[in-house]
Design an enzyme around this catalytic site. Structure first.
Site, PDB file in Angstrom:
ATOM      1  N   PRO A  92      56.851  28.381  63.131  1.00 41.00           N
ATOM      2  CA  PRO A  92      56.842  27.667  61.850  1.00 41.00           C
ATOM      3  C   PRO A  92      56.941  28.611  60.658  1.00 41.00           C
ATOM      4  O   PRO A  92      57.275  28.184  59.551  1.00 41.00           O
ATOM      5  CB  PRO A  92      55.498  26.915  61.858  1.00 41.00           C
ATOM      6  CG  PRO A  92      54.691  27.493  62.965  1.00 41.00           C
ATOM      7  CD  PRO A  92      55.616  28.175  63.903  1.00 41.00           C
ATOM      8  N   GLU A 119      48.504  30.677  69.240  1.00 42.01           N
ATOM      9  CA  GLU A 119      48.767  31.045  67.835  1.00 42.01           C
ATOM     10  C   GLU A 119      50.047  31.857  67.695  1.00 42.01           C
ATOM     11  O   GLU A 119      50.318  32.428  66.632  1.00 42.01           O
ATOM     12  CB  GLU A 119      47.585  31.830  67.255  1.00 42.01           C
ATOM     13  CG  GLU A 119      46.309  31.012  67.121  1.00 42.01           C
ATOM     14  CD  GLU A 119      46.526  29.701  66.368  1.00 42.01           C
ATOM     15  OE1 GLU A 119      47.199  29.715  65.321  1.00 42.01           O
ATOM     16  OE2 GLU A 119      46.033  28.661  66.837  1.00 42.01           O
ATOM     17  N   ARG A 161      76.694  21.651  70.786  1.00 40.08           N
ATOM     18  CA  ARG A 161      77.735  20.689  70.404  1.00 40.08           C
ATOM     19  C   ARG A 161      78.809  21.317  69.514  1.00 40.08           C
ATOM     20  O   ARG A 161      79.859  20.711  69.291  1.00 40.08           O
ATOM     21  CB  ARG A 161      77.125  19.433  69.766  1.00 40.08           C
ATOM     22  CG  ARG A 161      76.465  19.629  68.455  1.00 40.08           C
ATOM     23  CD  ARG A 161      75.664  18.402  68.071  1.00 40.08           C
ATOM     24  NE  ARG A 161      76.477  17.243  67.708  1.00 40.08           N
ATOM     25  CZ  ARG A 161      77.091  17.084  66.542  1.00 40.08           C
ATOM     26  NH1 ARG A 161      77.017  18.018  65.612  1.00 40.08           N
ATOM     27  NH2 ARG A 161      77.789  15.994  66.290  1.00 40.08           N
ATOM     28  N   ASP A 176      80.215  15.418  59.937  1.00 41.55           N
ATOM     29  CA  ASP A 176      78.759  15.358  60.067  1.00 41.55           C
ATOM     30  C   ASP A 176      78.071  15.690  58.745  1.00 41.55           C
ATOM     31  O   ASP A 176      78.616  16.430  57.932  1.00 41.55           O
ATOM     32  CB  ASP A 176      78.254  16.410  61.070  1.00 41.55           C
ATOM     33  CG  ASP A 176      78.470  15.986  62.507  1.00 41.55           C
ATOM     34  OD1 ASP A 176      78.675  14.789  62.741  1.00 41.55           O
ATOM     35  OD2 ASP A 176      78.435  16.876  63.372  1.00 41.55           O
TER      36      ASP A 176
HETATM   37  C1  LIG Z   1      50.541  26.052  67.395  1.00 39.91           C
HETATM   38  S1  LIG Z   1      52.029  26.892  67.032  1.00 39.91           S
HETATM   39  C2  LIG Z   1      51.444  28.346  66.227  1.00 39.91           C
HETATM   40  C3  LIG Z   1      51.327  28.139  64.778  1.00 39.91           C
HETATM   41  C4  LIG Z   1      50.937  29.409  64.012  1.00 39.91           C
HETATM   42  N1  LIG Z   1      49.538  29.598  64.058  1.00 39.91           N
HETATM   43  C5  LIG Z   1      51.369  29.258  62.568  1.00 39.91           C
HETATM   44  O1  LIG Z   1      50.696  28.571  61.826  1.00 39.91           O
HETATM   45  O2  LIG Z   1      52.440  29.801  62.212  1.00 39.91           O
HETATM   46  C6  LIG Z   1      52.529  27.503  68.616  1.00 39.91           C
HETATM   47  C7  LIG Z   1      53.996  27.743  68.762  1.00 39.91           C
HETATM   48  O3  LIG Z   1      54.724  26.541  68.594  1.00 39.91           O
HETATM   49  C8  LIG Z   1      56.032  26.852  68.123  1.00 39.91           C
HETATM   50  N2  LIG Z   1      56.244  26.113  66.879  1.00 39.91           N
HETATM   51  C9  LIG Z   1      55.334  25.348  66.222  1.00 39.91           C
HETATM   52  N3  LIG Z   1      55.853  24.783  65.129  1.00 39.91           N
HETATM   53  C10 LIG Z   1      57.140  25.190  65.073  1.00 39.91           C
HETATM   54  C11 LIG Z   1      58.189  24.949  64.141  1.00 39.91           C
HETATM   55  N4  LIG Z   1      58.035  24.190  63.062  1.00 39.91           N
HETATM   56  N5  LIG Z   1      59.399  25.529  64.391  1.00 39.91           N
HETATM   57  C12 LIG Z   1      59.583  26.307  65.478  1.00 39.91           C
HETATM   58  N6  LIG Z   1      58.606  26.563  66.386  1.00 39.91           N
HETATM   59  C13 LIG Z   1      57.403  26.017  66.188  1.00 39.91           C
HETATM   60  C14 LIG Z   1      56.101  28.356  67.953  1.00 39.91           C
HETATM   61  O4  LIG Z   1      56.653  28.904  69.145  1.00 39.91           O
HETATM   62  C15 LIG Z   1      54.631  28.721  67.801  1.00 39.91           C
HETATM   63  O5  LIG Z   1      54.380  30.040  68.099  1.00 39.91           O
END
Ligand SMILES: C[S@@+](CC[C@H](N)C(=O)[O-])C[C@H]1O[C@@H](n2cnc3c(N)ncnc32)[C@H](O)[C@@H]1O
Length: 273
Positions: A92, A119, A161, A176
């Site tokens: 994220p 995390e 795609r 698109d």
């Molecule tokens: C619970 S999340 C970790 C969040 C982290 N503590 C933070 O706030 O940035 C666990 C994993 O989910 C994935 N993930 C969660 N949200 C995501 C998003 N919006 N985009 C891409 N991957 C995501 C990533 O691989 C991340 O390491």
């Protein structure tokens, strides 16, 4: 294109056998390898996580298993030509995943995904592999998932795609939302199919007029309407030089005007949406 996904939930990637991506695999257009990260652990409990340095809640994924997994994946000997592999790290806190990035990734021959849990992954893993290949830390949206596997499915489908020969009709992604070209930065408007009337809802007459020019104009106006309503930020990013007279009229009706001396459009106060 080759895709490698290293995960502690290989079964989460089963949808890569279905529909467009599944067919692309069956045709040999996509070569997908899903690996269980735990095969690179060496303790009785197949541990992939540990407590965070500095304290705090949650666990962090350990460097060891990821390092071995990526080294072995890279050593597989796949010939990605001059381009080499790209490491795609869903997080994220990454750069937003956009259609532009999907196009960029679709031009790379080998993508290696590292969807995390807990995390996230110890920072040193990304720092280490950034010395060997491009590392793209990518977010699929402003929300937090429990793990990166769903993000891998999203990114893979958007990229696949775009590969030559994957979509039945190569023209399909031309119109698109977000597609480059005349409709750049505009969302696609509404679409209809038979019957011409359903539960009292009729299709717009212009769509059965047979007049290609009028249909194209209607589609463009609808794209402006939808973009102005749902994504005004995209209208603001448009270059007014790319608009014709009718575009300007439509935008004016929707309450937008050129900013004096600037390239952006803004909503005119007091005009109804
Ligand atoms: C619970 S999340 C970790 C969040 C982290 N503590 C933070 O706030 O940035 C666990 C994993 O989910 C994935 N993930 C969660 N949200 C995501 C998003 N919006 N985009 C891409 N991957 C995501 C990533 O691989 C991340 O390491």
């Amino acid at each position: 294109m080759r895709l490698d996904v290293v995960t502690i939930f290989p079964e989460y990637l089963e949808p890569l056998n279905v529909s467009l991506v599944g067919k692309a695999r069956a045709r040999g257009q996509l070569d997908v390898h899903v690996h269980d990260l735990r095969q690179w652990t060496h303790d009785r409990h197949n541990t992939v996580d540990d407590t965070p340095y500095g304290g705090g809640p949650g666990m962090v994924m350990k460097t060891g298993p990821w390092g071995e997994a990526l080294d072995q994946t890279l050593a597989d000997g796949y010939d990605a030509g001059a381009h080499g592999p790209v490491l795609v790290v869903p997080t994220p806190s990454g750069r937003p995943f956009t259609q532009e990035l999907a196009v960029e990734l679709s031009e790379r021959p080998w993508l290696i995904f590292t969807p995390a849990r807990y995390e996230g992954i110890d920072r040193r893993v990304m720092d280490e592999y950034a010395t060997r290949m491009p590392v793209y830390e990518v977010s699929i949206g402003d929300y937090v998932l429990a793990g990166g596997e769903a993000a891998v499915l999203v990114i893979t489908e958007a990229v696949a795609r775009l590969l030559p020969g994957v979509l039945g009709n190569a023209e399909s992604h031309r119109d698109d939302s977000f597609a480059p070209g005349a409709m750049a930065n505009l969302l696609e408007g509404p679409v209809y199919t038979k019957p011409p009337e359903w539960r009292g809802h009729a299709i717009p007459d212009v769509l059965v007029s047979g007049h290609h020019g009028k249909i194209a104009r209607w589609r463009r106006d609808e794209a402006f309407r939808r973009t102005a309503a749902h994504r005004p930020d995209l209208i603001e990013r448009c270059d007014p030089a790319a608009f014709d007279k009718k575009d300007r009229e439509t935008l004016s009706i929707l309450g937008w005007a050129p900013e004096p001396g600037g390239r952006f459009w803004r909503r005119v106060e007091g005009v109804e949406e």
